[in-house]
Structures are given as structure tokens and as C-alpha cells.
Design an enzyme around this catalytic site. Structure first.
Site: not given
Ligand code: CO
Length: 222
Positions: A54, A56, A58, A110, A113
Site C-alpha cells: 500500500c 500508506d 506507515r 496492512h 488501510c
Molecule cells: Co493502505
């Protein structure tokens, strides 16, 4: 009014500069450890792993797996979705499999999400509604199982896992992987989920390197 507001704004506008300073410090550190570090990297790459994750902020592939530059070929998009008409994803996959000949392909989703949460809602977010549509398809496919979950958090966590599993199968359905499996028996596919709350990666147990794992309608005669 005082100039404090303007000063704050200036500090914010310059916040990117710390990245450049960090970069120079990192170069000094690497050269201190190995004066030929960049000379070696410049020769080329032969990563063993291809990571689909992803976007993302993090979930940085190298950081959470303790790997270094040169170790992992990476493709990231919102909610680690694999769609066979996505020219970007398919091109990265083809290069990873046919040119770099990676040994392992890892799809890592994750928990928490935002893309999965958005897909579960009826809210419209614009263009991205179309990207997230495939996650709604995953929900529809597993609706009976998902509706049995006692609360929304548990349901979302399971949908994150199912989205990873479906992405793994989406990769397996490509002629790119099926040809590689027939020719040399690898790469092996893996489905993982990262938990932002504890930093640990869970292996979902969907690991294979053969078209035999797919419904026969998806198997190509190569
Ligand atoms: Co995500």
C-alpha cells in the site's frame, strides 16, 4: 499582528529541506561504512524480492523488513490492489519476473488501510472510487463470511486479509507468472499483512508457485 504566523509558515515551507540534509548525512554514513557502497550499487540491481504494498506512509517496504537498497523491487498503490489492466502494475511485474527474475513476490496489505475502509463505505471520494471498486468486489465475493463478523473493526481486518489473498491470486492469473512457473518454477507468491499497531507482519498462508493452485479456468496452456 505579530510576524509569528509568517515565521511559522516559512518554517513549514522549508520543512522539505530536512530531507536533503538527511540525505547528505546518510551518504556520509554509508561511505563511512563502505567507501565503495555507491560504486557497487551503481553497477546494477539483482533484487530477490518483488514487493506489492500500500502507498500508506506507515508501511515502507525496506524499513519494516530490514532490507537495504538493492534488495527489494517495489510497487505500491492505494490498498495494494492488483488489476490485470493496470499497465503500471503489470509492467513492474513483468520487469521483476522476466528481467530481474525475482525469487519471491510478496503482496503486503496492512490493518487500518484507509483504502479498504473507504471501499466499505458508501461515501464518494472522487476518482479513487473507481480504483477501490475491486475491493468492493472482494467484499461481494466473501459477503457471507464477512457479515458473520461481530463488529466493523473485525470485518475490516478480515477484508484487508481477503483483499491481499485476492491480489495474490490476481498475480497468479497473469500469463507473466504462469510462463515463469512453467519455465523455471518460480517466483513464489506470498500474502502478508502488516499490523501498524505492533509492527509485525503476519503470513496469511497463501503461498504458491504453481498454476495448479488456481481454478482451471484461469490456467493458460503455455
Ligand atoms: Co493502505
Amino acid at each position: 499582528m505579530s510576524s509569528a504566523g509568517n515565521d511559522d509558515r516559512s518554517a513549514q515551507d522549508r520543512s522539505y529541506e530536512v530531507l536533503l540534509e538527511n540525505n547528505r548525512a546518510w551518504v556520509r554514513e554509508q561511505l563511512g561504512l563502505d567507501p565503495k557502497y555507491f560504486d557497487k550499487l551503481a553497477l546494477g540491481q539483482s533484487p530477490k524480492y518483488f514487493w506489492v504494498g500500500c502507498a500508506d506512509s506507515r508501511v515502507p517496504a525496506n524499513v519494516i523488513t530490514g532490507t537495504a537498497p538493492g534488495d527489494v523491487f517495489v510497487h505500491r498503490n492505494i490498498a495494494n490492489v492488483v488489476i490485470n489492466t493496470d499497465l503500471n502494475c503489470m509492467s513492474v511485474l513483468q520487469y521483476a519476473v522476466e528481467v530481474l527474475k525475482v525469487e519471491h513476490v510478496i503482496i503486503c496489505g496492512h490493518y487500518g488501510c484507509g483504502g479498504v475502509t473507504a471501499a466499505l463505505s458508501a461515501q464518494s471520494f472522487g476518482l479513487i472510487d473507481n480504483w477501490l471498486r475491486s475491493i468492493k468486489d472482494v467484499y461481494r465475493t466473501y459477503k457471507t463470511e464477512l457479515r458473520a463478523y461481530p463488529d466493523q473493526i473485525a470485518l475490516e481486518r478480515r477484508l484487508v486479509e481477503l483483499n491481499v489473498i485476492e491480489s495474490v491470486y490476481s498475480l497468479g492469473k497473469t500469463s507473466i507468472l504462469q510462463r515463469a512457473w512453467k519455465e523455471r518454477g518460480f517466483p513464489r507468491l506470498h500474502g502478508w499483512v502488516y499490523d501498524i499497531a505492533d509492527g509485525l507482519i503476519r503470513d496469511l498462508g497463501v503461498n504458491f508457485s504453481s498454476a495448479a493452485m488456481l481454478d482451471e479456468i484461469y490456467r493458460h496452456e503455455l
